[in-house]
Write a protein that holds these residues in place. Structure first.
Motif, PDB file in Angstrom:
ATOM      1  N   THR A 108       0.272  -0.833   0.056  1.00 45.00           N
ATOM      2  CA  THR A 108      -0.170  -0.136   0.058  1.00 45.00           C
ATOM      3  C   THR A 108       0.901   1.353   0.240  1.00 45.00           C
ATOM      4  OG1 THR A 108      -1.610  -1.031   1.299  1.00 45.00           O
ATOM      5  CG2 THR A 108      -1.591   1.055   1.350  1.00 45.00           C
ATOM      6  N   LEU A 109       1.908   1.672   0.780  1.00 44.62           N
ATOM      7  CA  LEU A 109       3.086   2.302   1.125  1.00 44.62           C
ATOM      8  C   LEU A 109       3.350   2.466  -0.634  1.00 44.62           C
ATOM      9  CD1 LEU A 109       4.373   2.682   4.439  1.00 44.62           C
ATOM     10  CD2 LEU A 109       3.255   4.174   3.405  1.00 44.62           C
ATOM     11  N   ILE A 110       4.219   1.513  -1.334  1.00 40.35           N
ATOM     12  CA  ILE A 110       4.444   1.590  -2.176  1.00 40.35           C
ATOM     13  C   ILE A 110       3.835   2.337  -3.122  1.00 40.35           C
ATOM     14  CG2 ILE A 110       5.877   0.457  -4.097  1.00 40.35           C
ATOM     15  CD1 ILE A 110       6.203  -1.884  -2.096  1.00 40.35           C
ATOM     16  N   SER A 111       2.703   1.680  -3.604  1.00 37.59           N
ATOM     17  CA  SER A 111       1.536   1.974  -4.400  1.00 37.59           C
ATOM     18  C   SER A 111       1.418   3.249  -4.419  1.00 37.59           C
ATOM     19  CB  SER A 111      -0.084   1.476  -4.881  1.00 37.59           C
ATOM     20  OG  SER A 111      -0.578   1.798  -3.015  1.00 37.59           O
ATOM     21  N   LEU A 112       1.156   4.411  -2.864  1.00 38.87           N
ATOM     22  CA  LEU A 112       0.576   5.509  -1.718  1.00 38.87           C
ATOM     23  C   LEU A 112       1.980   6.357  -2.635  1.00 38.87           C
ATOM     24  CD1 LEU A 112      -1.227   5.082   0.458  1.00 38.87           C
ATOM     25  CD2 LEU A 112      -2.129   5.488  -0.887  1.00 38.87           C
ATOM     26  N   LEU A 113       3.170   5.869  -2.983  1.00 41.52           N
ATOM     27  CA  LEU A 113       4.658   6.277  -2.825  1.00 41.52           C
ATOM     28  C   LEU A 113       4.641   6.944  -4.557  1.00 41.52           C
ATOM     29  CD1 LEU A 113       6.857   4.731  -0.691  1.00 41.52           C
ATOM     30  CD2 LEU A 113       6.238   7.697  -0.755  1.00 41.52           C
ATOM     31  N   VAL A 114       4.368   5.932  -5.327  1.00 38.94           N
ATOM     32  CA  VAL A 114       4.214   5.824  -6.756  1.00 38.94           C
ATOM     33  C   VAL A 114       3.597   7.064  -7.490  1.00 38.94           C
ATOM     34  CG1 VAL A 114       3.962   4.327  -8.759  1.00 38.94           C
ATOM     35  CG2 VAL A 114       4.784   3.263  -7.261  1.00 38.94           C
ATOM     36  N   VAL A 115       2.359   6.994  -6.402  1.00 38.44           N
ATOM     37  CA  VAL A 115       1.445   8.138  -6.659  1.00 38.44           C
ATOM     38  C   VAL A 115       1.720  10.074  -6.699  1.00 38.44           C
ATOM     39  CG1 VAL A 115      -0.420   8.845  -6.280  1.00 38.44           C
ATOM     40  CG2 VAL A 115      -0.577   7.167  -6.540  1.00 38.44           C
ATOM     41  N   MET A 116       2.893   9.300  -5.436  1.00 34.04           N
ATOM     42  CA  MET A 116       3.216  10.916  -4.906  1.00 34.04           C
ATOM     43  C   MET A 116       4.790  11.462  -5.647  1.00 34.04           C
ATOM     44  SD  MET A 116       3.147  10.126  -0.600  1.00 34.04           S
ATOM     45  CE  MET A 116       4.240  11.654  -0.873  1.00 34.04           C
ATOM     46  N   VAL A 117       5.150  10.401  -6.055  1.00 31.61           N
ATOM     47  CA  VAL A 117       6.255  10.357  -6.715  1.00 31.61           C
ATOM     48  C   VAL A 117       6.055  10.893  -8.084  1.00 31.61           C
ATOM     49  CG1 VAL A 117       8.637  10.274  -8.154  1.00 31.61           C
ATOM     50  CG2 VAL A 117       8.135   9.201  -5.519  1.00 31.61           C
ATOM     51  N   TYR A 118       4.861  10.891  -8.802  1.00 32.42           N
ATOM     52  CA  TYR A 118       4.091  10.788 -10.379  1.00 32.42           C
ATOM     53  C   TYR A 118       3.714  12.617  -9.867  1.00 32.42           C
ATOM     54  CZ  TYR A 118       1.127  11.061 -13.834  1.00 32.42           C
ATOM     55  OH  TYR A 118       0.964  11.295 -15.822  1.00 32.42           O
ATOM     56  N   GLN A 119       2.909  12.516  -8.937  1.00 34.20           N
ATOM     57  CA  GLN A 119       2.594  14.250  -8.450  1.00 34.20           C
ATOM     58  C   GLN A 119       3.515  15.388  -8.086  1.00 34.20           C
ATOM     59  OE1 GLN A 119       0.046  14.150 -10.408  1.00 34.20           O
ATOM     60  NE2 GLN A 119      -1.765  12.908  -9.827  1.00 34.20           N
ATOM     61  N   GLN A 120       4.335  14.601  -7.101  1.00 27.90           N
ATOM     62  CA  GLN A 120       5.630  15.544  -6.551  1.00 27.90           C
ATOM     63  C   GLN A 120       6.530  14.898  -6.648  1.00 27.90           C
ATOM     64  OE1 GLN A 120       4.821  19.180  -6.575  1.00 27.90           O
ATOM     65  NE2 GLN A 120       3.184  18.604  -8.127  1.00 27.90           N
ATOM     66  N   PRO A 121       7.491  15.295  -7.420  1.00 25.65           N
ATOM     67  CA  PRO A 121       8.424  14.172  -7.015  1.00 25.65           C
ATOM     68  C   PRO A 121       9.583  15.308  -6.096  1.00 25.65           C
ATOM     69  CG  PRO A 121       9.021  14.751  -9.293  1.00 25.65           C
ATOM     70  CD  PRO A 121       7.651  15.348  -8.793  1.00 25.65           C
ATOM     71  N   VAL A 122       9.468  16.492  -5.880  1.00 25.86           N
ATOM     72  CA  VAL A 122      10.241  16.687  -4.667  1.00 25.86           C
ATOM     73  C   VAL A 122       9.529  16.951  -3.560  1.00 25.86           C
ATOM     74  CG1 VAL A 122      10.945  19.016  -4.471  1.00 25.86           C
ATOM     75  CG2 VAL A 122      10.831  19.038  -6.779  1.00 25.86           C
ATOM     76  N   LEU A 123       8.426  17.560  -3.431  1.00 26.97           N
ATOM     77  CA  LEU A 123       7.644  17.198  -1.540  1.00 26.97           C
ATOM     78  C   LEU A 123       7.543  15.854  -2.065  1.00 26.97           C
ATOM     79  CD1 LEU A 123       4.726  19.436  -2.872  1.00 26.97           C
ATOM     80  CD2 LEU A 123       5.740  20.233  -1.921  1.00 26.97           C
ATOM     81  N   THR A 124       7.444  14.509  -2.637  1.00 29.12           N
ATOM     82  CA  THR A 124       7.278  12.969  -1.359  1.00 29.12           C
ATOM     83  C   THR A 124       9.115  13.382  -1.260  1.00 29.12           C
ATOM     84  OG1 THR A 124       6.702  12.737  -3.940  1.00 29.12           O
ATOM     85  CG2 THR A 124       7.681  10.879  -2.887  1.00 29.12           C
ATOM     86  N   LEU A 125      10.585  13.216  -1.850  1.00 30.32           N
ATOM     87  CA  LEU A 125      11.459  13.414  -1.280  1.00 30.32           C
ATOM     88  C   LEU A 125      11.708  14.119   0.752  1.00 30.32           C
ATOM     89  CD1 LEU A 125      14.704  12.039  -1.563  1.00 30.32           C
ATOM     90  CD2 LEU A 125      14.871  14.654  -2.646  1.00 30.32           C
ATOM     91  N   ALA A 126      11.095  15.614   0.908  1.00 31.28           N
ATOM     92  CA  ALA A 126      10.514  16.445   1.219  1.00 31.28           C
ATOM     93  C   ALA A 126       9.671  15.546   2.497  1.00 31.28           C
ATOM     94  CB  ALA A 126      10.013  17.631   1.550  1.00 31.28           C
ATOM     95  N   ALA A 127       8.633  14.726   2.355  1.00 32.10           N
ATOM     96  CA  ALA A 127       7.940  14.424   3.081  1.00 32.10           C
ATOM     97  C   ALA A 127       8.436  12.135   4.325  1.00 32.10           C
ATOM     98  CB  ALA A 127       6.625  12.838   2.543  1.00 32.10           C
ATOM     99  N   MET A 128       9.411  11.845   2.839  1.00 38.81           N
ATOM    100  CA  MET A 128      10.140  10.566   3.159  1.00 38.81           C
ATOM    101  C   MET A 128      10.976  11.176   4.284  1.00 38.81           C
ATOM    102  SD  MET A 128      10.293   8.965  -0.372  1.00 38.81           S
ATOM    103  CE  MET A 128      10.732   7.301   0.459  1.00 38.81           C
ATOM    104  N   THR A 129      11.562  12.576   4.936  1.00 42.63           N
ATOM    105  CA  THR A 129      12.379  12.740   6.022  1.00 42.63           C
ATOM    106  C   THR A 129      12.566  11.573   7.665  1.00 42.63           C
ATOM    107  OG1 THR A 129      11.748  14.613   6.106  1.00 42.63           O
ATOM    108  CG2 THR A 129      13.261  14.680   4.893  1.00 42.63           C
ATOM    109  N   VAL A 130      11.149  11.297   6.920  1.00 41.03           N
ATOM    110  CA  VAL A 130      10.392  11.338   8.567  1.00 41.03           C
ATOM    111  C   VAL A 130      10.588   9.372   9.260  1.00 41.03           C
ATOM    112  CG1 VAL A 130       7.992   9.777   8.218  1.00 41.03           C
ATOM    113  CG2 VAL A 130       8.712  11.537  10.544  1.00 41.03           C
ATOM    114  N   GLY A 131      10.949   8.489   7.565  1.00 41.12           N
ATOM    115  CA  GLY A 131      11.228   7.725   8.345  1.00 41.12           C
ATOM    116  C   GLY A 131      12.405   7.146   9.165  1.00 41.12           C
TER     117      GLY A 131
END
Length: 591
Positions: free
Chosen positions: A161-184
């Motif tokens: 589920t996370l992978i599928s949602l991350l694919v959508v996030m990267v597709y829509q906003q790759p820069v914002l996705t990179l910022a969001a993943m700093t919490v991991g």
């Protein structure tokens, strides 16, 4: 399932834990692979539908921005219905398939544990608390099912589920996705500090559960002693302490499992707030020219990531709690059998049933109870073994039944060393009545028939008549169908012993072993049983242990034991003339 093993190995660093998980998963695939395959396929569908839900937000926003385009609205509406229908069907199939697989795992492991217990010798049960074994059969099997469920639902469904949602996030906003993943990384570091604490608390929780079972068993079995000696408050105190310990440790495990929630919530809140601020800045500044639909799709995917990410963060802690029970399960299954019953060995050859103990020594641990014992028990005769308590008489009987093997020496039947024989063939030749009579919690008829499952009702009744049990049985409200309760609790001691004797008579074995078989009978019943044994045992090898010499005065041969040794042997008349230990016992009982 290879995917689950790879993902789980990222969380389980300890080699022992990794082997336990790998073994459990391999077992699950081998026995329930079909259902797990269906469940994982359904999880893929659920995970994909989550990504499609987030992705569809762009189309929904665009369609709402252009309400005059009815065709687009209809298409988007049908797509939304299809996505949610797909998700609902996938969730249903996943739940059913995982439940079938999990229940199958529990059933298989409980059968495996019980089969292992049946392979163990008597000393295994003598040296181990029954409450510990019971706890392993119930709690450990549940832990095995729970661990696989955690791995499958978290490591597979939530990861996909996370992978599928991350694919959508990267597709829509790759820069914002990179910022969001700093919490991991921050969440991962927090988890590592919790795992060892969970392991320790869960191990102690299992011990407390075993104590609860122990108190229940002891109270049930010894209720008369509890009442007579007014031990109610003592037992209440023990139970209260055990329950309090389980409650305390259960709360501790819950706190450790739940501590990830506020931390994840704070991290998620900070991340979402930061992303919203950045996305607004992008719209105002037009840095990447994102549309409102794209931003909504990205934010929806990011928000939907929260639940699976939180479950993944808790997975390692929950899995560690389950691993304690699974380790206990495999410890029992892997335990070496204490007595090799030679299931593929040779069978006992038919013969007259001549028993010999040749220079036999036996010890319970460091304590020797038999030393260099020689006995020759003639076929077709009654041999008595007498002596004071602790002389080793019952141990001799246990060795003949091969409940133990001698430390030194050997036991033979018709010159065949019984330690090398198939145990099942040996025990088919034996019938036993002990002073501690045991009855199963079923009817009187079935308790007697256990000796020979193919026996007819008439055969059972004939055995009961021979044991002088028929009259009291038919006087009961349900006769032979009367339920005896747990270990015959609804019957008197004498009634239980007569049913036990009837069971031995029904088996019709070539060797009849009697260990204080009439200890609970009155003098008249004892005399009748003694006569019945003489008649029914004619031509069979009989070995009798007794403190009451009146029951063995017709014995063909008597062995007198003291401190694990044979100190005297011979016929009754010869021993009475010899003026030795047997004569002393006789004089004390008969004056």
């Amino acid at each position: 399932m290879q995917l689950t093993q790879k993902i789980m190995s990222r969380f389980v660093k300890d080699d022992v834990d990794g082997n336990v998980v790998k073994r459990l998963l391999q077992y699950g695939v081998a026995t329930q692979g079909r259902y797990y395959a269906i469940g994982i396929l359904a999880m893929v569908i659920v995970a994909t539908s989550a990504g499609l839900t987030a992705w569809s937000m762009e189309m929904i926003i665009n369609a709402m921005s252009n309400p005059n385009d009815r065709a687009q609205l209809a298409t988007v509406s049908m797509m939304v219905v299809g996505i949610f229908a797909l998700r609902g069907i996938g969730a249903y199939v996943q739940a059913v398939a995982m439940a079938k697989a999990g229940n199958g795992i529990i059933a298989d492991q409980q059968r495996n544990i019980f089969n292992k217990l049946m392979e163990q010798g008597v000393d295994f049960f003598n040296l181990r608390e029954s409450s510990d074994t019971l706890m392993r059969v119930t709690q450990s099997a549940q832990a095995a099912r729970g661990l696989i469920d955690i791995i499958a639902t978290s490591a597979v469904r939530d990861s996909l589920t996370l992978i599928s949602l991350l694919v959508v996030m990267v597709y829509q906003q790759p820069v914002l996705t990179l910022a969001a993943m700093t919490v991991g990384p921050m969440a991962f570091l927090m988890l590592r500090t919790l795992v060892r604490r969970v392991r320790d608390v869960t191990s102690r929780q299992m011990m407390s559960l075993a104590e609860i079972l122990r108190v229940l068993q002891e109270t049930s079995a010894g209720i008369r002693i509890v009442k007579i000696f007014a031990l109610e408050d003592l037992m209440r105190g023990r139970m209260s302490a055990a329950v309090r310990a389980v409650e305390k440790r259960s709360n501790a495990v819950t706190r450790l499992e739940s501590i990830t929630m506020p931390v994840m919530d704070i991290l998620a809140g900070l991340t979402i707030a930061g992303i919203l601020w950045l996305s607004t800045w992008n719209i105002v500044g037009g840095a990447d020219g994102a549309s409102a639909g794209q931003l909504m799709s990205f934010i929806t995917a990011m928000l939907m990531c929260y639940d699976p990410a939180r479950r993944l963060s808790q997975m390692r802690v929950r899995a560690e709690a389950m691993l304690v029970g699974v380790r206990m399960l495999f410890d029992l299954i892997d335990m070496k059998t204490s007595l090799n019953e030679n299931p593929d060995g040779p069978a006992l050859k038919p013969g007259p049933a001549h028993i010999r103990l040749e220079d036999v020594t036996f010890a319970y641990g460091e304590r020797k109870v038999l030393q260099n014992v020689d006995m020759d028990i003639p076929a077709g005769q009654l041999t008595a073994i007498v002596g004071l308590s602790g002389a080793g008489k019952s141990t001799v009987m246990n060795l003949i039944m091969r409940l133990y093997d001698p430390t030194e020496g050997k036991v033979t039947i018709d010159a065949q060393d019984i330690s090398g024989l198939r145990a099942s063939s040996l025990r088919r030749a034996l019938a036993y009545v002990g002073q501690d009579t045991f009855l199963f919690s079923t009817s009187i008829l079935e308790n007697i028939r256990y000796a020979r499952p193919d026996a007819s009702d008439d055969d059972v009744k004939a055995a009961a008549e021979a044991a002088f049990a028929h009259e009291f049985i038919i006087a009961l409200p349900q006769g032979y169908q009367t339920q005896v309760g747990e270990n015959g609790a609804f019957l008197s001691g004498g009634q239980r012993q007569r049913i036990s004797i009837a069971r031995a008579f029904l088996k019709n074995a070539s060797i009849l072993l009697l260990d204080e078989a009439t200890s609970a009978l009155d003098a008249i019943s004892e005399e009748k049983i003694r006569d019945a044994v003489q008649v029914l045992g004619r031509g069979r090898t009989r070995v009798a242990i007794t403190h009451r010499l009146s029951t063995i005065m017709a014995a063909d041969l008597v062995y007198v034991m003291e401190d694990g040794r044979v100190i005297e042997s011979g016929s009754v008349d010869a021993l009475l003339r010899a003026d030795g230990p047997f004569k002393d016992l006789y004089d004390k009982q008969f004056g």
